[in-house]
Design a protein around this motif. Structure first.
Motif, PDB file in Angstrom:
ATOM      1  N   ASP A  23     -30.973  51.926 -37.311  1.00 44.62           N
ATOM      2  CA  ASP A  23     -30.548  51.398 -38.625  1.00 44.62           C
ATOM      3  C   ASP A  23     -31.640  51.383 -39.705  1.00 44.62           C
ATOM      4  O   ASP A  23     -31.710  50.433 -40.513  1.00 44.62           O
ATOM      5  CB  ASP A  23     -29.960  49.984 -38.469  1.00 44.62           C
ATOM      6  N   GLU A  71     -25.740  51.256 -39.166  1.00 48.94           N
ATOM      7  CA  GLU A  71     -24.629  50.291 -39.119  1.00 48.94           C
ATOM      8  C   GLU A  71     -23.755  50.606 -40.322  1.00 48.94           C
ATOM      9  O   GLU A  71     -24.159  50.362 -41.472  1.00 48.94           O
ATOM     10  CB  GLU A  71     -25.142  48.847 -39.164  1.00 48.94           C
ATOM     11  N   LYS A 131     -23.291  45.634 -33.997  1.00 45.18           N
ATOM     12  CA  LYS A 131     -24.750  45.476 -33.971  1.00 45.18           C
ATOM     13  C   LYS A 131     -25.345  46.341 -32.871  1.00 45.18           C
ATOM     14  O   LYS A 131     -26.393  46.935 -33.042  1.00 45.18           O
ATOM     15  CB  LYS A 131     -25.126  43.996 -33.758  1.00 45.18           C
ATOM     16  N   VAL A 156     -34.648  48.412 -37.134  1.00 41.73           N
ATOM     17  CA  VAL A 156     -34.382  47.061 -37.654  1.00 41.73           C
ATOM     18  C   VAL A 156     -32.949  46.643 -37.350  1.00 41.73           C
ATOM     19  O   VAL A 156     -32.082  47.474 -37.155  1.00 41.73           O
ATOM     20  CB  VAL A 156     -34.604  47.030 -39.180  1.00 41.73           C
ATOM     21  N   THR A 157     -32.733  45.318 -37.389  1.00 45.98           N
ATOM     22  CA  THR A 157     -33.747  44.283 -37.338  1.00 45.98           C
ATOM     23  C   THR A 157     -33.986  43.933 -35.867  1.00 45.98           C
ATOM     24  O   THR A 157     -33.093  44.078 -35.035  1.00 45.98           O
ATOM     25  CB  THR A 157     -33.322  42.998 -38.099  1.00 45.98           C
ATOM     26  N   CYS A 161     -29.786  44.208 -34.478  1.00 43.48           N
ATOM     27  CA  CYS A 161     -29.285  45.485 -33.927  1.00 43.48           C
ATOM     28  C   CYS A 161     -30.211  46.096 -32.890  1.00 43.48           C
ATOM     29  O   CYS A 161     -29.746  46.763 -31.964  1.00 43.48           O
ATOM     30  CB  CYS A 161     -29.006  46.451 -35.066  1.00 43.48           C
TER      31      CYS A 161
HETATM   32  C1  C5J Z   1     -29.120  45.156 -38.142  1.00 45.77           C
HETATM   33  C2  C5J Z   1     -28.145  43.256 -39.212  1.00 45.77           C
HETATM   34  N1  C5J Z   1     -29.230  46.486 -38.264  1.00 45.77           N
HETATM   35  N2  C5J Z   1     -29.272  42.565 -39.192  1.00 45.77           N
HETATM   36  N3  C5J Z   1     -28.099  44.538 -38.784  1.00 45.77           N
HETATM   37  O1  C5J Z   1     -29.949  44.535 -37.510  1.00 45.77           O
HETATM   38  O2  C5J Z   1     -27.135  42.746 -39.641  1.00 45.77           O
END
Ligand code: C5J
Length: 223
Positions: A23, A71, A131, A156-157, A161
């Protein structure tokens, strides 16, 4: 090949190991996207881009397999549960128009991976509605077809995810290494707690190491 890691060295063969970059898309890293709409300081996440780029470049040079995720939901939001879209009080909700197009929607500018980490031809790119990268995607089938056994994670994060994908992978029998300086959270304490919980109890979810030690492992093998 062997990378120094915690809680003990991570052994892997290049042919059966995938670098999974989770992501690293504008919606999380740049102002005006999903992360920003939730009230986060997105600049923290941009600081890992150079380390991710170094690993990506070295991994590509040795011919390693690469997988990118984003995502992102379908334009009609049929894969976005109302419980996800309606939660909280974000400035913009999933599917709303923002400065980088519709928030977290496939094909919109915000869903693009940042330029420095743009996927190369032949690399996997999976849009995922959840996620975790295994939920409602063909990731497992594709990895099985290539006889993949290990995953090296960046992205990330850390606690959302990345950790979810890592736990899903662990449950499916993959051995997982998380690159500490190639992952970030909007909350520093969540990142450090995630690193701890991944490698605790003898690596209950997997291993952690630095990009430097992974690159050293590749160099030691003369790759
Ligand atoms: C991810 C989120 N990519 N934090 N999504 O971690 O909502």
């Amino acid at each position: 090949m062997r990378a120094e890691a915690q809680p003990f060295p991570f052994e892997f063969e290049l042919a059966s190991t995938v670098l999974a970059v989770i992501d690293m898309q504008r919606d999380f890293i740049e102002p005006g996207g999903f992360g920003d709409s939730l009230g986060n300081d997105v600049s923290r996440l941009s600081f890992i881009v150079p380390a991710c780029a170094r690993v990506l470049s070295a991994w590509r040079k040795v011919g390693g397999l690469v997988l990118h995720t984003r995502e992102a939901h379908r334009a009609d939001l049929s894969d976005c549960p109302p419980a996800k879209r309606n939660r909280g009080q974000p400035r913009l909700r999933i599917g709303d128009p923002g400065p980088m197009g519709r928030i977290l929607v496939s094909g919109e500018p915000g869903s693009e991976i940042v330029d420095a980490l743009a996927p190369a031809a032949g690399e996997w790119v999976f849009d995922k509605p959840g996620k975790g990268m295994f939920y409602a995607t063909r990731v497992h089938e594709e990895l099985q077809a290539m006889r993949v056994k290990r995953l090296i994670f960046a992205g990330v994060t850390t606690e959302v995810c990345v950790q979810t994908s890592m736990r899903e992978a662990n449950d499916r029998g993959y051995e997982c290494l998380l690159l500490e300086d190639c992952t970030e959270s909007y909350f520093p304490e969540f990142k450090s707690a995630t690193l701890e919980m991944v490698r605790a109890q003898g690596g209950i979810v997997g291993w952690t190491t630095s990009s430097k030690l992974l690159l050293a492992a590749l160099a030691t093998e003369g790759l």
